[in-house]
Scaffold this motif. Sequence first.
Motif, PDB file in Angstrom:
ATOM      1  N   GLU A   2       0.888  -1.295   0.042  1.00 22.96           N
ATOM      2  CA  GLU A   2      -0.031   0.220  -0.032  1.00 22.96           C
ATOM      3  C   GLU A   2       0.920   1.255   0.149  1.00 22.96           C
ATOM      4  OE1 GLU A   2      -2.802   0.043   3.333  1.00 22.96           O
ATOM      5  OE2 GLU A   2      -3.376  -2.140   2.584  1.00 22.96           O
ATOM      6  N   ILE A   3       0.304   2.342  -0.177  1.00 21.91           N
ATOM      7  CA  ILE A   3       0.716   3.417  -0.377  1.00 21.91           C
ATOM      8  C   ILE A   3       1.881   4.056   1.112  1.00 21.91           C
ATOM      9  CG2 ILE A   3      -1.026   5.130   0.296  1.00 21.91           C
ATOM     10  CD1 ILE A   3       1.779   5.941  -2.289  1.00 21.91           C
ATOM     11  N   SER A   4       0.876   3.551   2.059  1.00 26.91           N
ATOM     12  CA  SER A   4       1.414   3.811   3.433  1.00 26.91           C
ATOM     13  C   SER A   4       2.763   3.229   3.743  1.00 26.91           C
ATOM     14  CB  SER A   4       0.260   3.644   4.511  1.00 26.91           C
ATOM     15  OG  SER A   4       0.000   2.322   4.417  1.00 26.91           O
ATOM     16  N   GLY A   5       2.837   1.722   3.190  1.00 26.02           N
ATOM     17  CA  GLY A   5       4.127   1.029   3.217  1.00 26.02           C
ATOM     18  C   GLY A   5       5.276   1.493   2.393  1.00 26.02           C
ATOM     19  N   ILE A   7       5.494   4.925   1.804  1.00 25.85           N
ATOM     20  CA  ILE A   7       6.006   5.961   2.409  1.00 25.85           C
ATOM     21  C   ILE A   7       6.487   5.574   3.797  1.00 25.85           C
ATOM     22  CG2 ILE A   7       5.188   8.030   3.847  1.00 25.85           C
ATOM     23  CD1 ILE A   7       2.914   8.275   1.758  1.00 25.85           C
ATOM     24  N   SER A   8       6.290   4.805   4.549  1.00 28.97           N
ATOM     25  CA  SER A   8       7.094   4.372   5.752  1.00 28.97           C
ATOM     26  C   SER A   8       8.308   3.643   5.288  1.00 28.97           C
ATOM     27  CB  SER A   8       6.400   3.377   6.426  1.00 28.97           C
ATOM     28  OG  SER A   8       5.978   1.867   5.789  1.00 28.97           O
TER      29      SER A   8
END
Length: 87
Positions: A2-5, A7-8
């Motif tokens: 996912e996009i949050s992964g 970014i992290s």
Amino acid sequence: MEISGIISAIVIGLIIGVLGRLVVPGRQHIGVLWTIVVGIVAALIGSAIAAGFGVADTKGPDWIEWLIQIALAAVGISALDRARSRR
């Protein structure tokens, strides 16, 4: 992923790259983007190594995993700096 992964992974790679850069003595002639890339690669490989040794999931902070990742980032930054300085 996912996009949050993603970014992290970039944020963790930045932190690992900067810490690895601080470990290497002297001035490095690589840019911030290369530092992030080396940090991301070091974080991924370091996590795999820590999981292989069984120290990736501990109670509290995973200090051994962080040390492995920072050491790999320092090695990667040193290698990239030497390769770029030969040009």
